[in-house]
Design a protein around this motif. Structure first.
Motif, mmCIF file in Angstrom:
data_model
loop_
_atom_site.group_PDB
_atom_site.id
_atom_site.type_symbol
_atom_site.label_atom_id
_atom_site.label_comp_id
_atom_site.label_asym_id
_atom_site.label_seq_id
_atom_site.Cartn_x
_atom_site.Cartn_y
_atom_site.Cartn_z
ATOM 1 N N THR A 124 37.107 -3.972 -7.893
ATOM 2 C CA THR A 124 36.052 -4.429 -6.995
ATOM 3 C C THR A 124 36.735 -4.552 -5.505
ATOM 4 O O THR A 124 37.827 -5.375 -5.358
ATOM 5 N N ILE A 125 35.908 -3.841 -4.599
ATOM 6 C CA ILE A 125 36.132 -4.201 -3.097
ATOM 7 C C ILE A 125 35.344 -4.975 -2.528
ATOM 8 O O ILE A 125 34.046 -4.413 -2.406
ATOM 9 N N PRO A 126 35.714 -6.332 -1.992
ATOM 10 C CA PRO A 126 34.783 -7.177 -1.419
ATOM 11 C C PRO A 126 34.148 -6.613 -0.260
ATOM 12 O O PRO A 126 34.898 -5.905 0.402
ATOM 13 N N GLU A 127 32.924 -6.957 0.108
ATOM 14 C CA GLU A 127 32.714 -6.766 1.489
ATOM 15 C C GLU A 127 33.113 -7.362 2.564
ATOM 16 O O GLU A 127 33.783 -8.434 2.349
ATOM 17 N N GLY A 128 33.449 -6.511 3.758
ATOM 18 C CA GLY A 128 34.107 -7.134 4.684
ATOM 19 C C GLY A 128 35.715 -6.887 4.616
ATOM 20 O O GLY A 128 36.601 -7.242 5.496
ATOM 21 N N TYR A 129 36.245 -6.172 3.671
ATOM 22 C CA TYR A 129 37.667 -5.724 3.487
ATOM 23 C C TYR A 129 38.136 -4.747 4.433
ATOM 24 O O TYR A 129 37.198 -3.695 4.701
ATOM 25 N N GLU A 130 39.234 -4.819 4.982
ATOM 26 C CA GLU A 130 40.023 -3.716 5.788
ATOM 27 C C GLU A 130 40.695 -2.818 4.864
ATOM 28 O O GLU A 130 40.881 -3.097 3.904
ATOM 29 N N LEU A 131 40.821 -1.543 5.592
ATOM 30 C CA LEU A 131 41.472 -0.651 4.826
ATOM 31 C C LEU A 131 42.837 -1.093 4.075
ATOM 32 O O LEU A 131 43.350 -0.881 3.123
ATOM 33 N N GLU A 132 43.486 -1.724 5.070
ATOM 34 C CA GLU A 132 44.875 -2.615 4.655
ATOM 35 C C GLU A 132 44.591 -3.462 3.380
ATOM 36 O O GLU A 132 45.807 -3.506 2.465
ATOM 37 N N GLN A 133 43.772 -4.248 3.394
ATOM 38 C CA GLN A 133 43.231 -5.130 2.550
ATOM 39 C C GLN A 133 42.973 -4.268 1.227
ATOM 40 O O GLN A 133 43.340 -4.807 0.045
ATOM 41 N N MET A 134 42.308 -3.477 1.376
ATOM 42 C CA MET A 134 41.910 -2.698 0.262
ATOM 43 C C MET A 134 43.074 -2.073 -0.544
ATOM 44 O O MET A 134 43.379 -2.082 -1.840
ATOM 45 N N ALA A 135 44.072 -1.506 0.319
ATOM 46 C CA ALA A 135 45.339 -0.796 -0.029
ATOM 47 C C ALA A 135 46.181 -1.847 -0.956
ATOM 48 O O ALA A 135 46.567 -1.617 -2.036
ATOM 49 N N GLU A 136 46.320 -2.852 -0.259
ATOM 50 C CA GLU A 136 47.200 -3.939 -0.588
ATOM 51 C C GLU A 136 46.594 -4.601 -2.162
ATOM 52 O O GLU A 136 47.396 -4.638 -3.223
ATOM 53 N N LYS A 137 45.326 -4.553 -2.155
ATOM 54 C CA LYS A 137 44.687 -5.197 -3.626
ATOM 55 C C LYS A 137 44.949 -4.089 -4.784
ATOM 56 O O LYS A 137 45.089 -4.531 -5.852
ATOM 57 N N LEU A 138 44.446 -2.858 -4.232
ATOM 58 C CA LEU A 138 44.507 -1.977 -5.221
ATOM 59 C C LEU A 138 46.074 -1.598 -6.014
ATOM 60 O O LEU A 138 46.138 -1.322 -7.017
ATOM 61 N N ALA A 139 46.880 -1.739 -4.755
ATOM 62 C CA ALA A 139 48.305 -1.444 -5.248
ATOM 63 C C ALA A 139 48.583 -2.538 -6.139
ATOM 64 O O ALA A 139 49.500 -2.430 -7.119
ATOM 65 N N LYS A 140 48.308 -3.951 -5.780
ATOM 66 C CA LYS A 140 48.858 -4.832 -6.857
ATOM 67 C C LYS A 140 48.148 -4.745 -8.121
ATOM 68 O O LYS A 140 48.719 -5.366 -9.161
ATOM 69 N N GLU A 141 46.953 -4.281 -8.142
ATOM 70 C CA GLU A 141 46.567 -3.946 -9.701
ATOM 71 C C GLU A 141 46.822 -2.966 -10.185
ATOM 72 O O GLU A 141 46.632 -2.450 -11.069
ATOM 73 N N GLY A 142 47.989 -2.221 -9.522
ATOM 74 C CA GLY A 142 48.413 -1.061 -10.181
ATOM 75 C C GLY A 142 47.690 0.193 -10.221
ATOM 76 O O GLY A 142 47.954 1.123 -11.167
ATOM 77 N N ILE A 143 46.676 0.382 -9.423
ATOM 78 C CA ILE A 143 45.480 1.333 -9.440
ATOM 79 C C ILE A 143 46.202 2.439 -8.531
ATOM 80 O O ILE A 143 45.863 3.818 -8.739
ATOM 81 N N ILE A 144 46.642 2.206 -7.348
ATOM 82 C CA ILE A 144 47.111 3.202 -6.354
ATOM 83 C C ILE A 144 48.565 3.119 -6.031
ATOM 84 O O ILE A 144 48.997 2.116 -6.281
ATOM 85 N N ASP A 145 49.046 4.152 -5.310
ATOM 86 C CA ASP A 145 50.243 3.941 -4.436
ATOM 87 C C ASP A 145 50.016 3.558 -2.967
ATOM 88 O O ASP A 145 49.047 4.440 -2.567
ATOM 89 N N LYS A 146 49.944 2.554 -2.620
ATOM 90 C CA LYS A 146 49.776 2.069 -1.306
ATOM 91 C C LYS A 146 49.852 2.991 -0.215
ATOM 92 O O LYS A 146 48.888 3.321 0.672
#
Length: 346
Positions: A124-146
């Protein structure tokens, strides 16, 4: 009298004959067209195509996926074939390695047999997230390479051939604001390109439904609309207030007033300080709306649908100010004096 009857009879027989010929020719044409639709797309120079059929996909969805991937000649013929072969309820979701030299019977047979069922993951990407926040969140969840995610989303040219609306943006502009915040389900191991593509696809749906026709009407560019929506997203707490906020910012622009949005300064700072200092509001940046008139160069976050709609549907009000006065709610005023009076007493 008798001759007249005979002429009518001959005309009737002739008309029936012509109709028969037309039906016969049409039948032959349709039969050949149907048979042609059953054949492989490219048997002489085949290429492999990886196709993913999502769970709970309808026959119509499956036919469109196959057609878009140039694996079948006609989605209607696919649906007819599936219906006549009573296989509609047996088509399975999964990942398939198909080829353009497969005819319709072969493709349907593989869909009935079932493809590789990969594990899925939701994020889930919350409304109001910035690109940096998205990348950080998805990287922590092991989904992407930041780093890969940031690199791909740093320039719209990486995706503008697939998503033509991005061509409206400035050269070199990032995807900040255009990756739609929502909950997504993907297969484990899905590449960063595909994840970004899914998010852009969701934005595209909102763009076509709610924004595209309004931009010309308001004489507003797509970048301006999404930038305004991103500020409304970050400033607003209650959906009902978003059209009012949109109106306030547009009214201030019309009057040559600076927007003075704390959210834009927070974007420059890279942190969401609850209270800005005087030094913060003087920071030198084109995104600082305390020292620059008009909208910043681009979005400061990813707005949700309510904020996007509000940006192109501002309320018909004369407000120029708003201040947080309740539990997430704001008081809107027309004059600076009223604005000062509305501020909560310390």
């Amino acid at each position: 009298m008798e001759k007249a009857k005979m002429r009518k009879s001959r005309k009737r027989r002739f008309s029936i004959f012509i109709l028969f010929i037309v039906l016969l020719v049409s039948g032959v044409f349709m039969n050949n067209y149907y048979k042609e639709g059953l054949k492989a797309m490219n048997p002489d120079d085949p290429s492999d195509v990886l196709v993913v059929i999502p769970s709970s996909s309808s026959v119509n969805t499956i036919s469109n996926i196959l057609y878009e991937n140039k694996l079948i000649k006609n989605p209607i013929i696919f649906k007819i074939k599936v219906k006549t072969s009573n296989t509609a309820s047996t088509l399975k979701a999964g990942e398939y390695n198909l080829s353009t030299d497969m005819d319709l019977d072969t493709i349907i047979s593989k869909l009935v047999k079932g493809g590789k069922d990969r594990n899925t993951v939701r994020f889930t990407i919350p409304e109001g997230y910035e690109l940096e926040q998205m990348a950080e969140k998805l990287a922590k969840e092991g989904i992407i390479d930041k780093d890969r995610f940031i690199q791909l989303s740093s320039d719209k040219k990486n995706f503008e051939e697939e998503f033509s609306f991005l061509k409206q943006l400035e050269k070199g502009q990032s995807l900040e604001g255009f990756l739609f915040p929502s909950t997504y389900e993907i297969f484990t191991g899905t590449k960063e390109e595909e994840i970004i593509g899914k998010m852009l696809h969701e934005f595209e749906k909102i763009y076509e439904k709610d924004l595209e026709s309004k931009l010309t009407e308001l004489n507003m560019t797509l970048n301006e609309a999404v930038t305004l929506a991103s500020i409304v997203e970050r400033e607003g707490k209650v959906d009902e207030e978003r059209p009012l906020m949109s109106a306030v910012f547009l009214n201030r622009i019309e009057k040559g007033m600076m927007l003075q949005s704390c959210a834009t300064v927070q974007y420059v700072l890279g942190e969401r300080k609850e209270v800005l200092s005087n030094a913060d509001t003087r920071i030198d940046s084109p995104y600082n709306t305390y020292i620059n008139e008009g909208l910043p160069p681009g979005p400061i976050a990813s707005p949700g649908e309510e904020s996007l709609v509000a940006a192109v549907n501002p309320a018909d009000v004369d407000y120029l100010f708003f201040v947080l006065t309740g539990n997430g709610t704001h008081t809107f005023t027309k004059t600076y004096e009223e604005h000062l009076q509305a501020k909560p007493k310390k």
